[in-house]
Design an enzyme around this catalytic site. Structure first.
Site, PDB file in Angstrom:
ATOM      1  N   MET A 201     -41.046   7.803 -15.522  1.00  0.00           N
ATOM      2  CA  MET A 201     -41.352   6.686 -16.700  1.00  0.00           C
ATOM      3  C   MET A 201     -40.343   5.608 -17.362  1.00  0.00           C
ATOM      4  O   MET A 201     -39.419   5.568 -17.066  1.00  0.00           O
ATOM      5  CB  MET A 201     -41.510   7.635 -18.447  1.00  0.00           C
ATOM      6  CG  MET A 201     -42.073   6.623 -19.132  1.00  0.00           C
ATOM      7  SD  MET A 201     -42.652   7.530 -20.321  1.00  0.00           S
ATOM      8  CE  MET A 201     -41.008   8.550 -21.392  1.00  0.00           C
TER       9      MET A 201
ATOM     10  N   TYR B  72     -33.047   9.405 -26.883  1.00  0.00           N
ATOM     11  CA  TYR B  72     -34.315   8.880 -25.999  1.00  0.00           C
ATOM     12  C   TYR B  72     -35.390   9.000 -26.456  1.00  0.00           C
ATOM     13  O   TYR B  72     -35.689   9.973 -27.551  1.00  0.00           O
ATOM     14  CB  TYR B  72     -33.554   9.190 -24.187  1.00  0.00           C
ATOM     15  CG  TYR B  72     -33.492  10.194 -24.219  1.00  0.00           C
ATOM     16  CD1 TYR B  72     -33.084  10.586 -23.267  1.00  0.00           C
ATOM     17  CD2 TYR B  72     -34.231  11.575 -24.899  1.00  0.00           C
ATOM     18  CE1 TYR B  72     -32.636  11.652 -22.560  1.00  0.00           C
ATOM     19  CE2 TYR B  72     -34.059  12.819 -24.666  1.00  0.00           C
ATOM     20  CZ  TYR B  72     -33.271  12.773 -23.513  1.00  0.00           C
ATOM     21  OH  TYR B  72     -32.917  14.155 -23.136  1.00  0.00           O
ATOM     22  N   GLU B  73     -36.408   8.500 -25.734  1.00  0.00           N
ATOM     23  CA  GLU B  73     -38.126   8.357 -26.459  1.00  0.00           C
ATOM     24  C   GLU B  73     -38.462   8.219 -27.769  1.00  0.00           C
ATOM     25  O   GLU B  73     -39.514   8.637 -28.161  1.00  0.00           O
ATOM     26  CB  GLU B  73     -38.856  10.037 -25.763  1.00  0.00           C
ATOM     27  CG  GLU B  73     -37.908  10.253 -24.757  1.00  0.00           C
ATOM     28  CD  GLU B  73     -39.017   9.570 -23.374  1.00  0.00           C
ATOM     29  OE1 GLU B  73     -40.182   8.636 -24.080  1.00  0.00           O
ATOM     30  OE2 GLU B  73     -38.999  10.089 -22.413  1.00  0.00           O
ATOM     31  N   GLY B  74     -37.481   6.974 -27.149  1.00  0.00           N
ATOM     32  CA  GLY B  74     -37.584   6.477 -29.099  1.00  0.00           C
ATOM     33  C   GLY B  74     -36.901   6.974 -29.886  1.00  0.00           C
ATOM     34  O   GLY B  74     -36.206   8.796 -30.787  1.00  0.00           O
TER      35      GLY B  74
ATOM     36  N   ARG C  72     -42.045  13.254 -25.897  1.00  0.00           N
ATOM     37  CA  ARG C  72     -40.626  13.730 -27.274  1.00  0.00           C
ATOM     38  C   ARG C  72     -41.047  14.709 -27.771  1.00  0.00           C
ATOM     39  O   ARG C  72     -40.460  15.331 -28.460  1.00  0.00           O
ATOM     40  CB  ARG C  72     -41.431  12.442 -28.209  1.00  0.00           C
ATOM     41  CG  ARG C  72     -41.496  10.626 -28.298  1.00  0.00           C
ATOM     42  CD  ARG C  72     -42.433  10.290 -29.212  1.00  0.00           C
ATOM     43  NE  ARG C  72     -41.891   8.691 -28.861  1.00  0.00           N
ATOM     44  CZ  ARG C  72     -42.815   7.338 -29.738  1.00  0.00           C
ATOM     45  NH1 ARG C  72     -43.392   7.473 -30.435  1.00  0.00           N
ATOM     46  NH2 ARG C  72     -42.113   6.561 -28.998  1.00  0.00           N
TER      47      ARG C  72
END
Length: 593
Positions: free
Chosen positions: A160, A441-443, A301
């Site tokens: 990604m 990570y991932e927001g 997430r």
């Protein structure tokens, strides 16, 4: 050494997250408990016996970049081959492309075990699974036919590609560009950073999912498109062709997860091919790439939340084993000769119980999120909508709360070890280092709190969050009605936590409706933790009230009582913090200018 807690995982799946009920009503076809138990047992064996022994080697050796190629640590390539040979990559993959089509509940349980064995290993396949879902839902039939089967089986891995040097979490600032070739393909140019497994030696092809802008794209996130960019071109017969114009220019030197190659990727500088530009294919519609990527990100997430649970479980097991063996001082009531095992000292026991309660609570939250995703998939109409919205509500809590407690539990693990935890030989420090990335990570977790308050609380006019809280009230009532001596006083303490959660939820909803967004955002992070602690207590109570004849029942009740007495009261202070408003923060922050 880590041993997968298969029995506790199975109990949480079946009795807390609702898998047993789903199986009894045949919501997942002919899947039965016998097959579930067999899958969990084998996943536990593989993680404990094959993944975990390579974790320390991976940490010390790390991934190495030389002449544009990345080599993973000794034994890791063979480990990955054994993993895909076992069919693990395709657990939830579409059956028409070689997957097993099993529920997400089984996938997250197995994912926990992979990541407990080694976070650096488990993170790679996670992204491949996300790529599979993005392609299945949004790609053309031609792209599916060419790429999905080998991604589902794990013969190829996926990535990604979002982040750029000037654009961390702010996707409005993306600059990577895509220029149409006029033949249905695009030339991609730009740099992406922090790309997990962007280059490696596990598979002979890597399929990158890349966000980029078309020349006439609108500004901001409305102008982002998603492209499939393979490392090697794929022929009509599935064979690999020439190298695409994409390569890894560097590996990050990280605090933890050393064996996971975190890459800087360069697209379209002319290193490969006749002319500059990495060739890519559009996924979905032009300028609609963010919606496609979020299919991948939302599952990612939840997967990151599972990594928090995984690292917490490993840290707890390591600390528990050490506390049983290490002797020091004489605990109150100690009657034996010599020093006491430190597990007998009240403060060490407190830390261990805190670790255990937080770990099992976060596990239940994440599994409940997976349950909602599964039920949305097998339901229709309003029922499907309700389950889908519940999954959306739980996702930021699962990601942020679980990764926060992963870090918290790993830190407590170091504390239980004392000075031995601060040195590398025990492995406790490694777990703390590895855990630190998950809240980022991932927001980042701050973004998850914003998402919870700004986007998820308003779902169905507040009915979604009210229904979730109603489940916690039912848990409190069940505890009260049980009259179980082992749960004495638990219902009342859970009642108070739920009251705090309801009060702050109402505050957040009022702040949003009145235009006081800054007040809501100021309290978003303490609100998310309040939500997580309330859910932890309620779900531990739910687990304690199920399977009461099991040998573990007494311990589960004791854990629920501990959580109600020691964790739930924290919600009182969090409620004050979450509703304090922005004024005090703004006044203090002025000094930072």
């Amino acid at each position: 050494m880590y041993r997968a807690p298969v029995d506790e995982i199975a109990h949480t799946l079946k009795s807390v997250a609702g898998l047993r009920k789903a199986l009894e009503t045949e919501r997942f076809g002919d899947l039965g408990e016998d097959l579930v138990d067999a899958i969990l047992a084998e996943a536990g064996r593989f993680s404990s016996d094959e993944i975990a022994p390579l974790n320390e080697i991976g940490d010390k050796h790390g991934a190495v970049l030389k002449d544009g190629a990345v080599t993973t640590p000794p034994g890791w390539k063979d480990l990955y081959k054994n993993w895909i040979d076992g069919g693990w990559n395709g657990l939830t993959g579409p059956e028409e492309f070689g997957g097993q089509g099993l529920p997400m509940l089984l996938s997250v349980a197995a994912l926990e075990m992979w990541n407990s064995g080694s976070l650096a290993f488990g993170i790679g396949p996670t992204l491949t699974m996300g790529a599979v879902e993005a392609l299945e839902k949004h790609a053309s039939d031609e792209l599916k036919a060419r790429y999905l089967e080998k991604l589902v089986t794990g013969e190829w891995m996926g990535t990604m590609n979002l982040t750029e040097p000037q654009a961390g979490s702010d996707l409005n600032a993306l600059k990577a560009r895509a220029e149409p070739n006029g033949d249905g393909t695009y030339r991609i140019y730009g740099q992406k950073i922090y790309i997990t497994y962007g280059e490696h030696d596990f598979t002979d092809n890597i399929v990158h999912l890349v966000l980029a802008r078309l020349p006439d794209a609108p500004a901001g996130t409305r102008g982002i498109s998603l492209f499939l960019v393979p490392k090697f071109f794929v022929g009509d017969d599935g064979s690999l062709g020439e190298r695409n114009d994409v390569f890894c220019s560097g590996l990050e030197h990280k605090l933890g997860i050393h064996a996971s190659p975190t890459c800087t990727m360069i697209y379209g500088d002319g290193k490969f091919g006749d002319s500059p530009g990495a060739i890519g294919w559009l996924i979905g519609e032009e300028n609609k790439g963010l919606a496609c990527m979020f299919t991948m990100m939302n599952n990612a997430r939840l997967a990151v939340g599972m990594q928090g649970v995984a690292i917490a479980e490993t840290a707890y097991q390591k600390a528990l084993a050490y506390a049983r063996e290490r002797t020091q001082g004489r605990a109150p009531g100690h009657k034996g000769e010599g020093m006491s095992p430190i597990i007998e000292h009240p403060d060490v026991a407190r830390m261990l119980m805190t670790m255990k309660a937080l770990t099992q609570g976060a596990r239940a939250i994440c599994y409940s999120c997976a349950e909602a995703l599964d039920m949305a998939r097998v339901s229709e109409g309003e029922e499907a909508k309700a389950w889908s919205e519940r999954a959306s509500l739980i996702t930021p809590i699962a990601k942020a709360f679980s990764t926060d407690i992963g870090l918290e539990v790993a830190s407590l693990g170091v504390q239980v070890h004392g000075g031995m935890g601060f040195i590398e030989e025990t492995g406790a420090a490694r777990l703390l280092r590895d855990a630190r990335i998950a809240p980022i990570y991932e927001g980042t977790n701050g973004i998850q709190a914003i998402d919870l308050v700004m986007r998820k609380l308003p779902l169905s006019g507040g009915a979604t969050v009210a229904a979730f809280i109603a489940d916690f009230k039912a848990d409190a009532e069940a505890a009260r009605a049980s009259n179980a001596p082992a749960l004495e006083g638990v219902a009342e303490k859970l009642d108070q936590a739920i009251a705090n959660l309801e009060s702050v939820t109402a505050y957040m909803q009022s702040a949003l409706s009145e235009g006081r967004q800054t007040d809501a955002l100021t309290g978003a992070t303490p609100y998310l933790r309040l939500f997580g602690l309330t859910a932890t207590t309620a779900m531990l109570v739910r687990g304690a009230l199920a399977d009461t004849d099991a040998p573990e029942a007494q311990g589960r009740a004791a854990l629920a009582r501990f959580a109600a007495a020691s964790l739930a009261p924290e919600t009182n202070g969090l409620a004050v913090s979450a509703t304090a408003g922005a004024t005090a923060l703004e006044d203090a922050a002025a000094a930072l200018a």
